[in-house]
Write a protein that holds these residues in place. Structure first.
Motif, short mmCIF file in Angstrom:
data_model
loop_
_atom_site.label_atom_id
_atom_site.label_comp_id
_atom_site.label_asym_id
_atom_site.label_seq_id
_atom_site.Cartn_x
_atom_site.Cartn_y
_atom_site.Cartn_z
N LEU A 66 3.49 -11.83 1.82
CA LEU A 66 2.39 -10.88 1.61
C LEU A 66 2.87 -9.60 0.92
CD1 LEU A 66 0.07 -10.91 4.75
CD2 LEU A 66 -0.48 -11.63 2.43
N LYS A 67 4.02 -9.10 1.32
CA LYS A 67 4.48 -7.81 0.81
C LYS A 67 4.77 -7.82 -0.68
CE LYS A 67 6.32 -6.29 5.25
NZ LYS A 67 7.52 -5.86 6.01
N SER A 68 4.92 -9.01 -1.26
CA SER A 68 5.22 -9.09 -2.69
C SER A 68 3.96 -9.15 -3.55
CB SER A 68 6.08 -10.34 -2.97
OG SER A 68 5.35 -11.53 -2.68
N LEU A 69 2.78 -9.21 -2.90
CA LEU A 69 1.54 -9.35 -3.64
C LEU A 69 1.08 -8.01 -4.21
CD1 LEU A 69 -0.44 -11.68 -1.20
CD2 LEU A 69 0.79 -12.36 -3.27
N ASP A 70 0.30 -8.08 -5.28
CA ASP A 70 -0.32 -6.88 -5.82
C ASP A 70 -1.35 -6.34 -4.83
OD1 ASP A 70 1.13 -7.12 -8.16
OD2 ASP A 70 -0.43 -8.28 -9.18
N ASN A 71 -1.55 -5.04 -4.84
CA ASN A 71 -2.56 -4.38 -4.01
C ASN A 71 -2.33 -4.61 -2.51
OD1 ASN A 71 -4.02 -3.59 -6.41
ND2 ASN A 71 -4.78 -5.69 -6.51
N TYR A 72 -1.07 -4.73 -2.12
CA TYR A 72 -0.74 -4.96 -0.71
C TYR A 72 -0.86 -3.65 0.08
CZ TYR A 72 2.27 -5.47 3.40
OH TYR A 72 2.77 -5.46 4.68
N VAL A 73 -1.53 -3.75 1.23
CA VAL A 73 -1.66 -2.58 2.11
C VAL A 73 -1.54 -3.02 3.57
CG1 VAL A 73 -3.24 -1.40 0.52
CG2 VAL A 73 -4.18 -2.80 2.38
N ILE A 74 -1.31 -2.05 4.43
CA ILE A 74 -1.45 -2.23 5.88
C ILE A 74 -2.40 -1.15 6.37
CG2 ILE A 74 -0.34 -2.23 8.13
CD1 ILE A 74 2.21 -3.15 6.84
N ASN A 75 -3.55 -1.56 6.87
CA ASN A 75 -4.55 -0.60 7.35
C ASN A 75 -4.67 -0.68 8.87
OD1 ASN A 75 -5.20 0.33 4.80
ND2 ASN A 75 -6.95 -1.04 4.55
N HIS A 76 -4.54 0.46 9.53
CA HIS A 76 -4.78 0.56 10.97
C HIS A 76 -6.09 1.32 11.15
CE1 HIS A 76 -0.80 -0.90 12.24
NE2 HIS A 76 -0.35 -0.29 11.16
N TYR A 77 -7.06 0.71 11.81
CA TYR A 77 -8.37 1.31 11.97
C TYR A 77 -8.47 2.05 13.30
CZ TYR A 77 -9.35 -1.75 8.04
OH TYR A 77 -9.32 -2.38 6.82
N GLU A 78 -9.38 3.00 13.36
CA GLU A 78 -9.53 3.84 14.55
C GLU A 78 -9.89 3.02 15.79
OE1 GLU A 78 -12.28 6.95 13.81
OE2 GLU A 78 -11.01 7.98 12.33
N ASN A 79 -10.57 1.91 15.62
CA ASN A 79 -10.96 1.08 16.78
C ASN A 79 -9.84 0.16 17.24
OD1 ASN A 79 -10.89 -0.80 14.73
ND2 ASN A 79 -13.04 -1.43 14.94
N GLY A 80 -8.65 0.29 16.63
CA GLY A 80 -7.51 -0.52 17.05
C GLY A 80 -7.31 -1.78 16.25
N GLU A 81 -8.22 -2.08 15.33
CA GLU A 81 -8.08 -3.28 14.52
C GLU A 81 -7.10 -3.04 13.37
OE1 GLU A 81 -12.09 -4.48 13.58
OE2 GLU A 81 -12.50 -5.03 15.67
N ARG A 82 -6.61 -4.14 12.78
CA ARG A 82 -5.53 -4.01 11.79
C ARG A 82 -5.73 -5.02 10.67
NH1 ARG A 82 -0.43 -6.35 10.76
NH2 ARG A 82 1.26 -4.86 10.33
N TYR A 83 -5.46 -4.61 9.43
CA TYR A 83 -5.49 -5.52 8.29
C TYR A 83 -4.19 -5.38 7.50
CZ TYR A 83 -6.61 -7.61 3.79
OH TYR A 83 -6.57 -8.38 2.64
N GLU A 84 -3.62 -6.51 7.14
CA GLU A 84 -2.44 -6.54 6.30
C GLU A 84 -2.68 -7.54 5.18
OE1 GLU A 84 2.35 -7.62 6.44
OE2 GLU A 84 1.17 -7.57 8.28
N GLY A 85 -2.59 -7.06 3.93
CA GLY A 85 -2.80 -7.97 2.81
C GLY A 85 -3.31 -7.25 1.58
N GLN A 86 -4.02 -8.01 0.74
CA GLN A 86 -4.50 -7.45 -0.52
C GLN A 86 -5.80 -6.69 -0.30
OE1 GLN A 86 -3.97 -11.42 -2.54
NE2 GLN A 86 -3.19 -10.14 -4.20
N PHE A 87 -5.92 -5.57 -1.00
CA PHE A 87 -7.04 -4.65 -0.81
C PHE A 87 -7.47 -4.15 -2.18
CE2 PHE A 87 -8.87 -0.82 1.46
CZ PHE A 87 -9.56 -1.54 2.43
N VAL A 88 -8.74 -4.37 -2.54
CA VAL A 88 -9.25 -4.00 -3.86
C VAL A 88 -10.54 -3.20 -3.68
CG1 VAL A 88 -10.06 -4.82 -6.10
CG2 VAL A 88 -8.23 -6.05 -4.92
N LYS A 89 -10.59 -2.01 -4.24
CA LYS A 89 -11.77 -1.15 -4.17
C LYS A 89 -12.23 -0.96 -2.72
CE LYS A 89 -13.41 -2.31 -8.82
NZ LYS A 89 -14.52 -2.86 -9.64
N GLU A 90 -11.26 -0.66 -1.86
CA GLU A 90 -11.52 -0.40 -0.44
C GLU A 90 -12.06 -1.61 0.30
OE1 GLU A 90 -10.50 2.48 0.89
OE2 GLU A 90 -9.78 2.91 -1.14
N LEU A 91 -11.84 -2.80 -0.21
CA LEU A 91 -12.32 -4.03 0.42
C LEU A 91 -11.17 -5.02 0.56
CD1 LEU A 91 -15.65 -4.59 -1.57
CD2 LEU A 91 -15.43 -3.63 0.73
#
Length: 294
Positions: free
Chosen positions: A173-198
């Motif tokens: 995953l870390k080698s992909l374009d647009n890779y992010v790790i997002n931690h949300y206020e409700n405790g949820e988490r996303y790791e992967g590709q992120f385009v236009k805040e989606l």
């Protein structure tokens, strides 16, 4: 057209498989969808050859059932079983499914490993493959026929037998374009590709209750191939379309009941097999969750 094929070793004994493999090589960089169709045909051809060489008898005439029988009888390893099933679940009729070039390339590389294993096991045990020439990247990475030791990763996948293992799927995953790790206020988490805040591309989402989805996304919705491990113990592996189960997939309930087959709008729809906890199978057509058996 590729001037050299990684599958030249098939040319003499298996010209039909060789043609499918070289077609996939030619198409993978310019038409990943068409390449996947050839990869799937190649996989099915190799499976038929394995069945013919082992003499295994199965009452299930559907390819997914044949693959399961080979795995159940320990004729193919777990990691091989997973990649073969993913290829089998690819539905060429679903033209809207996102085809991720990096994923098709990964599947192609793994299918090469499966084909080499078949050739060494049933044709020529002294066969030594040449270095693999990547048709997309045009470079020669070292061939790894056996999977390397998996890295310690924070996210887990569930295997077909219900056991938990570290997921090699997320290793890149870390080698992909647009890779992010997002931690949300409700405790949820996303790791992967992120385009236009989606969430868009490949990624992993973990909900508050512990539910985890690992797969492809389109504009914040599960779309393409993916696996979801629900907090209640249920598991779905297969294709999605805009957030709902679609095309081919397998749902395994915590109590052991399963459904393998076609889906539409999140419901069993088309041909499928439902197996109860005591092993009773219902095969046939389904219409939006309702069995149409007589």
């Amino acid at each position: 057209m590729v001037s050299y094929s990684n599958f030249d070793f098939l040319k003499g004994n298996y010209p039909e498989l060789f043609l499918l493999a070289t077609n996939a090589e030619d198409l993978i960089a310019i038409d990943p969808f068409a390449a996947m169709i050839n990869i799937q045909k190649l996989m099915r051809g190799v499976i038929k050859m394995i069945v013919g060489n082992t003499g295994i008898v199965t009452s299930d005439h559907h390819m997914d059932g044949v693959i399961h029988s080979l795995w159940k009888n320990k004729l193919i390893e777990d990691d091989m079983y997973h990649i073969i099933r993913e290829i089998e679940l690819f539905d060429s009729r679903e033209s809207e499914i996102i085809i991720d070039l990096s994923r098709v390339e990964h599947v192609f590389l793994r299918m090469y490993d499966v084909t080499v294993w078949f050739y060494k096991s049933y044709v020529n045990d002294a066969f030594v493959p040449n270095s693999f020439v990547n048709p997309v990247l045009k470079k020669t990475p070292p061939l790894v026929v056996k999977r390397e030791k998996e890295k310690e990763l924070p996210v887990q996948l569930i295997n077909i037998d219900g056991t938990i293992s570290k997921g090699e799927w997320i290793d890149s995953l870390k080698s992909l374009d647009n890779y992010v790790i997002n931690h949300y206020e409700n405790g949820e988490r996303y790791e992967g590709q992120f385009v236009k805040e989606l969430k868009h591309g490949r990624g992993i989402y973990t909900w508050q209750d512990g539910t985890v989805y690992i797969g492809h996304w389109n504009n914040d919705l599960e779309h393409g191939y993916g696996e979801k491990l629900y907090a209640n113990g249920d598991v779905y592996r297969g294709y999605w379309k805009y957030g709902a189960f679609d095309a081919q997939g397998t749902y395994v309930w915590k109590n052991g009941q399963t459904y393998e087959g076609q889906w539409k709008d999140g419901l069993e729809h088309g041909y499928g097999t439902k197996t109860t906890t005591n092993g009773i199978k219902t095969r046939g057509l389904w219409n939006y969750g309702e069995s149409k058996q007589e």
